[in-house]
Design a protein around this motif. Structure first.
Motif, PDB file in Angstrom:
ATOM      1  N   PHE A 194      80.729 -28.921  67.271  1.00 59.54           N
ATOM      2  CA  PHE A 194      80.270 -30.302  67.085  1.00 59.54           C
ATOM      3  C   PHE A 194      80.414 -30.676  65.619  1.00 59.54           C
ATOM      4  O   PHE A 194      79.999 -29.929  64.738  1.00 59.54           O
ATOM      5  CB  PHE A 194      78.810 -30.432  67.526  1.00 59.54           C
ATOM      6  N   ASP A 195      81.026 -31.840  65.372  1.00 56.26           N
ATOM      7  CA  ASP A 195      81.371 -32.154  63.983  1.00 56.26           C
ATOM      8  C   ASP A 195      80.172 -32.484  63.115  1.00 56.26           C
ATOM      9  O   ASP A 195      80.311 -32.677  61.916  1.00 56.26           O
ATOM     10  CB  ASP A 195      82.387 -33.302  63.916  1.00 56.26           C
ATOM     11  N   ALA A 196      78.958 -32.548  63.714  1.00 53.86           N
ATOM     12  CA  ALA A 196      77.756 -32.743  62.886  1.00 53.86           C
ATOM     13  C   ALA A 196      77.334 -31.434  62.230  1.00 53.86           C
ATOM     14  O   ALA A 196      76.422 -31.405  61.427  1.00 53.86           O
ATOM     15  CB  ALA A 196      76.612 -33.276  63.729  1.00 53.86           C
ATOM     16  N   LEU A 197      78.009 -30.340  62.575  1.00 61.11           N
ATOM     17  CA  LEU A 197      77.687 -29.039  61.991  1.00 61.11           C
ATOM     18  C   LEU A 197      78.821 -28.620  61.056  1.00 61.11           C
ATOM     19  O   LEU A 197      79.829 -28.065  61.498  1.00 61.11           O
ATOM     20  CB  LEU A 197      77.524 -27.978  63.094  1.00 61.11           C
ATOM     21  N   PRO A 198      78.736 -28.913  59.798  1.00 62.25           N
ATOM     22  CA  PRO A 198      79.829 -28.578  58.873  1.00 62.25           C
ATOM     23  C   PRO A 198      79.954 -27.077  58.689  1.00 62.25           C
ATOM     24  O   PRO A 198      79.044 -26.307  58.985  1.00 62.25           O
ATOM     25  CB  PRO A 198      79.396 -29.274  57.570  1.00 62.25           C
ATOM     26  N   ASP A 199      81.129 -26.675  58.212  1.00 61.29           N
ATOM     27  CA  ASP A 199      81.380 -25.246  58.002  1.00 61.29           C
ATOM     28  C   ASP A 199      80.373 -24.627  57.046  1.00 61.29           C
ATOM     29  O   ASP A 199      80.085 -23.436  57.116  1.00 61.29           O
ATOM     30  CB  ASP A 199      82.797 -25.049  57.453  1.00 61.29           C
ATOM     31  N   ALA A 200      79.809 -25.436  56.151  1.00 62.63           N
ATOM     32  CA  ALA A 200      78.849 -24.893  55.194  1.00 62.63           C
ATOM     33  C   ALA A 200      77.584 -24.397  55.875  1.00 62.63           C
ATOM     34  O   ALA A 200      76.839 -23.606  55.313  1.00 62.63           O
ATOM     35  CB  ALA A 200      78.490 -25.956  54.151  1.00 62.63           C
ATOM     36  N   ASP A 201      77.336 -24.866  57.093  1.00 58.64           N
ATOM     37  CA  ASP A 201      76.146 -24.435  57.821  1.00 58.64           C
ATOM     38  C   ASP A 201      76.395 -23.173  58.640  1.00 58.64           C
ATOM     39  O   ASP A 201      75.525 -22.735  59.373  1.00 58.64           O
ATOM     40  CB  ASP A 201      75.678 -25.547  58.780  1.00 58.64           C
ATOM     41  N   ARG A 202      77.585 -22.606  58.526  1.00 59.93           N
ATOM     42  CA  ARG A 202      77.912 -21.393  59.262  1.00 59.93           C
ATOM     43  C   ARG A 202      78.126 -20.244  58.284  1.00 59.93           C
ATOM     44  O   ARG A 202      78.496 -20.438  57.138  1.00 59.93           O
ATOM     45  CB  ARG A 202      79.181 -21.584  60.096  1.00 59.93           C
ATOM     46  N   ALA A 203      77.913 -19.043  58.783  1.00 60.83           N
ATOM     47  CA  ALA A 203      78.118 -17.860  57.948  1.00 60.83           C
ATOM     48  C   ALA A 203      78.686 -16.745  58.808  1.00 60.83           C
ATOM     49  O   ALA A 203      78.403 -16.657  60.010  1.00 60.83           O
ATOM     50  CB  ALA A 203      76.805 -17.409  57.301  1.00 60.83           C
ATOM     51  N   THR A 204      79.540 -15.924  58.203  1.00 64.62           N
ATOM     52  CA  THR A 204      80.107 -14.757  58.879  1.00 64.62           C
ATOM     53  C   THR A 204      79.396 -13.513  58.392  1.00 64.62           C
ATOM     54  O   THR A 204      79.289 -13.287  57.180  1.00 64.62           O
ATOM     55  CB  THR A 204      81.611 -14.633  58.592  1.00 64.62           C
ATOM     56  N   VAL A 205      78.852 -12.732  59.311  1.00 71.62           N
ATOM     57  CA  VAL A 205      78.120 -11.516  58.974  1.00 71.62           C
ATOM     58  C   VAL A 205      78.820 -10.329  59.628  1.00 71.62           C
ATOM     59  O   VAL A 205      79.120 -10.360  60.832  1.00 71.62           O
ATOM     60  CB  VAL A 205      76.655 -11.599  59.465  1.00 71.62           C
ATOM     61  N   THR A 206      79.083  -9.300  58.852  1.00 71.09           N
ATOM     62  CA  THR A 206      79.703  -8.089  59.367  1.00 71.09           C
ATOM     63  C   THR A 206      78.655  -6.999  59.478  1.00 71.09           C
ATOM     64  O   THR A 206      77.948  -6.699  58.502  1.00 71.09           O
ATOM     65  CB  THR A 206      80.841  -7.621  58.444  1.00 71.09           C
ATOM     66  N   LEU A 207      78.518  -6.410  60.682  1.00 70.92           N
ATOM     67  CA  LEU A 207      77.519  -5.382  60.932  1.00 70.92           C
ATOM     68  C   LEU A 207      78.169  -4.178  61.592  1.00 70.92           C
ATOM     69  O   LEU A 207      79.121  -4.327  62.370  1.00 70.92           O
ATOM     70  CB  LEU A 207      76.412  -5.913  61.861  1.00 70.92           C
ATOM     71  N   PRO A 208      77.637  -2.991  61.312  1.00 72.09           N
ATOM     72  CA  PRO A 208      78.069  -1.823  62.088  1.00 72.09           C
ATOM     73  C   PRO A 208      77.735  -2.029  63.563  1.00 72.09           C
ATOM     74  O   PRO A 208      76.790  -2.747  63.912  1.00 72.09           O
ATOM     75  CB  PRO A 208      77.257  -0.669  61.485  1.00 72.09           C
ATOM     76  N   ALA A 209      78.485  -1.406  64.438  1.00 70.94           N
ATOM     77  CA  ALA A 209      78.342  -1.627  65.877  1.00 70.94           C
ATOM     78  C   ALA A 209      76.931  -1.340  66.355  1.00 70.94           C
ATOM     79  O   ALA A 209      76.375  -2.090  67.173  1.00 70.94           O
ATOM     80  CB  ALA A 209      79.357  -0.771  66.642  1.00 70.94           C
ATOM     81  N   ARG A 210      76.299  -0.261  65.847  1.00 67.00           N
ATOM     82  CA  ARG A 210      74.962   0.090  66.320  1.00 67.00           C
ATOM     83  C   ARG A 210      73.926  -0.950  65.894  1.00 67.00           C
ATOM     84  O   ARG A 210      73.010  -1.278  66.648  1.00 67.00           O
ATOM     85  CB  ARG A 210      74.565   1.478  65.804  1.00 67.00           C
TER      86      ARG A 210
END
Length: 493
Positions: A448-464
C-alpha cells in the motif's frame, strides 16, 4: 414427493380447493429451511419453474391465487393455466418486460421439508442481484434451455455460485417439450455442464429434464413423455439435499458496539460469526493480539452458559481490554488470518469495473478499511480459462491482490463465509463496486503506497532465532507484514 401420473396429462385446476396454508406444521420437517436459488441465462424459465413449483406443492394462498388469475387474463397457456412467472415477478417493470430484475424470495414446504427459494435475474446487467441471492444459498438450481444449451451467462452464474461456496447443483434442462423430449440432447447438455462443474470444484450435480410450463418432472413425473428418464423430480432432489454448514473455524465475534451502561460494566456486542463460546474460554482480541478469558455471556433478557453461531450476544471479559467497533474477538487456539495483503476473488459490479491501483473502502462485517486492489487474472467465460488481466470489467470475475493500509482480519471463505467475504465501495460515489471472497493470504507484505519504504526494515536472523520469533504473539498478530526469504531468494526488499 412421488406422483403416479404425468403432469402434462393432469393439469391442476384453478379452484380454491387447491389452495392450502404453507405455514402448517408437518411432521418430519427439518428445523431450518433449505435455502436455494434459481439461476441461469435470460428466458430460460426460472420464474415460471419456481411459480409452477409453488403451485404444484400447494404453497399458493387464496388471495395470491385470485390475484394470479386476475393478472393472467389473456396470458393463459395452452393448458389453461396462469402465467406462473407472475408469482415471482412483482415489479411493474418485470411484468411489462417479462423479465426478472430483483431477487424474489418465497417460502414453501412439502411433507418432508421446508424451503426458501430465491429467484434471481438472468440478465447480465443484474448480475449483482444474482450474487446477492447466491450468498446465503445451500444449493443452486441452474436452468438451461434444452434448445440453446449452455451459454455464457450459464457459465457466469455457475462460476459465481461456486465462488459463493455452493457445492450442490441441480441442472434443470428446461423446455424439454420444445425439443421433442430429445434424450440425446439432454445427455449432451448434462455432460458438458458436469465438465464445467468439475473445473469449478463442484462434484454434486443432478441433471433433470423438465418442462416448467407443463409441470413435467417438477413435482409430478413426466414418465408418459420421458420414459427414458428414471432419476428424481426437482422436488425430490431438493428434499434430499444437504444444508451447508461452512463453519469449520473457531469462535468469531466481529465487534459491533462496546456497551457501557454503567461504570461497573463493559461488554462487547455482536453476532457470533463462527464456532461457539462459554464462560472460562480463552479468547484473543484482534488485531491488537491482547488475550483474555470470557467472564460472562449476556443477552437482552438473561445470562447464558454458552453461545453459538448466529447468536446476538454481549461478551464480558475478565479484564479491561481496549476493544473498538470493527475488532474481532476470536478463539485463542483457532485464530483468523491477520495481515496487510490477501488474495481474493471478485465479481465486478460497476460500470467502471475495478481500476488497478485505485483506493477503495473494503467493508467486511463491522470493519471498514482502505484498500488498494490489483487485478491479476480474469475468467474467460467462453473458454473457462483464467487469463492475465490487469483490469476487471463490469460483471467480470477475477483474481485480485488486496493491499491494506492497516492490518486486516479474515478467514478463508471456504471455511467461514461470513468472515471471509467483503464488498468494495467507491469512496467517491459510495456505490458498491464489487463483491469478493478471500482465497488466502499473500506470501509477501502489502505494498500500500501509504507505507513508504522508510517504514520498513530488513532484519537478518539465524534460523533458530527466526523460528522462535515466528512463534511469538507479536509475530502471529502481524504475520501478513512479515516476509521471510531464504538467503538465495533474497531480492533486496
Amino acid at each position: 414427493m412421488t406422483a403416479l401420473t404425468s403432469a402434462a396429462t393432469q393439469p391442476l385446476p384453478l379452484d380454491d380447493a387447491h389452495i392450502t396454508d404453507p405455514q402448517a406444521a408437518k411432521a418430519g420437517r427439518q428445523a431450518r429451511p433449505l435455502r436455494f436459488i434459481t439461476c441461469g441465462s435470460v428466458d430460460d424459465g426460472k420464474s415460471t419453474l419456481i411459480g409452477r413449483l409453488l403451485w404444484d406443492t400447494k404453497a399458493v394462498k387464496e388471495d395470491q391465487a385470485a390475484a394470479l388469475r386476475r393478472d393472467s387474463t389473456g396470458k393463459q397457456n395452452e393448458l389453461g393455466l396462469p402465467d406462473f412467472a407472475l408469482l415471482l415477478d412483482g415489479l411493474q417493470a418485470e411484468r411489462e418486460q417479462g423479465i426478472t430484475i430483483d431477487v424474489a424470495y418465497r417460502y414453501f414446504a412439502t411433507d418432508r421439508r421446508s424451503f426458501i427459494v430465491a429467484d434471481t435475474p438472468g440478465h447480465v446487467q443484474y448480475t449483482r442481484n444474482m450474487a446477492t441471492g447466491a450468498s446465503t444459498a445451500d444449493l443452486a438450481v441452474l436452468l438451461v434451455d434444452a434448445r440453446a444449451g449452455i451459454l455464457e451467462q450459464t457459465r457466469r452464474h455457475a462460476t459465481i455460485a461456486a465462488m459463493m461456496g455452493i457445492r450442490q447443483f441441480v441442472l434443470a434442462v428446461n423446455k424439454i417439450d420444445l425439443s421433442e423430449y430429445d434424450e440425446a440432447g439432454f445427455q449432451a447438455i448434462a455432460r458438458s455442464f458436469r465438465e464445467i462443474a468439475l473445473s469449478l470444484g463442484v462434484r454434486q450435480v443432478t441433471a433433470i429434464p423438465v418442462s416448467a410450463l407443463k409441470g413435467e418432472n417438477i413435482v409430478l413425473r413426466g414418465d408418459d413423455v420421458m420414459p427414458w428418464y428414471t432419476g428424481p423430480t426437482l422436488v425430490e432432489a431438493l428434499e434430499k439435499a444437504t444444508q451447508r454448514t461452512g463453519q469449520t473455524t473457531g469462535f468469531r465475534l466481529p465487534v459491533q458496539r462496546v456497551s457501557r451502561p454503567g461504570e461497573g460494566f463493559r461488554g462487547y456486542q455482536g453476532t457470533v460469526a463462527g464456532g461457539s463460546i462459554k464462560p472460562g474460554d480463552s479468547v484473543v482480541v484482534l488485531p491488537s493480539g491482547v488475550e483474555a478469558n470470557v467472564k460472562a455471556i449476556v443477552t437482552y433478557d438473561l445470562v447464558r452458559n454458552a453461545a453459538v453461531h448466529g447468536d446476538a450476544i454481549t461478551l464480558v471479559l475478565d479484564r479491561p481490554v481496549d476493544v473498538a467497533r470493527g475488532d474481532m474477538i476470536a478463539a485463542i487456539d483457532q485464530r483468523p488470518q491477520t495481515g496487510r495483503a490477501f488474495n481474493a476473488r471478485l465479481v465486478a459490479l460497476s460500470l467502471d469495473g475495478i481500476v488497478p491501483g485505485k483506493r477503495y473502502w473494503l467493508k467486511a462485517g463491522s470493519r471498514r478499511q482502505r484498500v488498494m486492489v490489483r487485478p491479476t487474472s480474469a475468467l474467460d467465460l467462453t473458454t473457462g480459462n483464467w487469463d492475465d488481466a490487469p483490469f476487471l470489467a463490469m460483471n467480470g470475475i477475477g483474481v485480485v491482490e488486496l493491499d491494506f493500509e492497516d492490518t486486516a482480519i479474515f478467514d478463508n471463505y471456504e471455511t467461514n463465509r461470513e468472515t471471509g467475504a467483503f464488498i468494495l465501495i467507491d469512496p467517491d460515489t459510495f456505490n458498491t463496486v464489487a463483491g469478493g471472497m478471500i482465497d488466502g493470504k499473500r506470501s509477501k507484505a502489502g505494498r500500500f503506497d501509504a507505507l513508504p519504504d522508510a517504514d520498513r526494515a530488513t532484519v537478518t536472523l539465524p534460523a533458530r532465532l527466526l523460528e522462535a520469533f515466528l512463534k511469538t504473539e507479536f509475530a502471529r498478530a502481524h504475520a501478513g507484514e512479515i516476509r521471510v526469504t531464504a538467503p538465495e531468494e533474497n531480492d533486496g526488499e
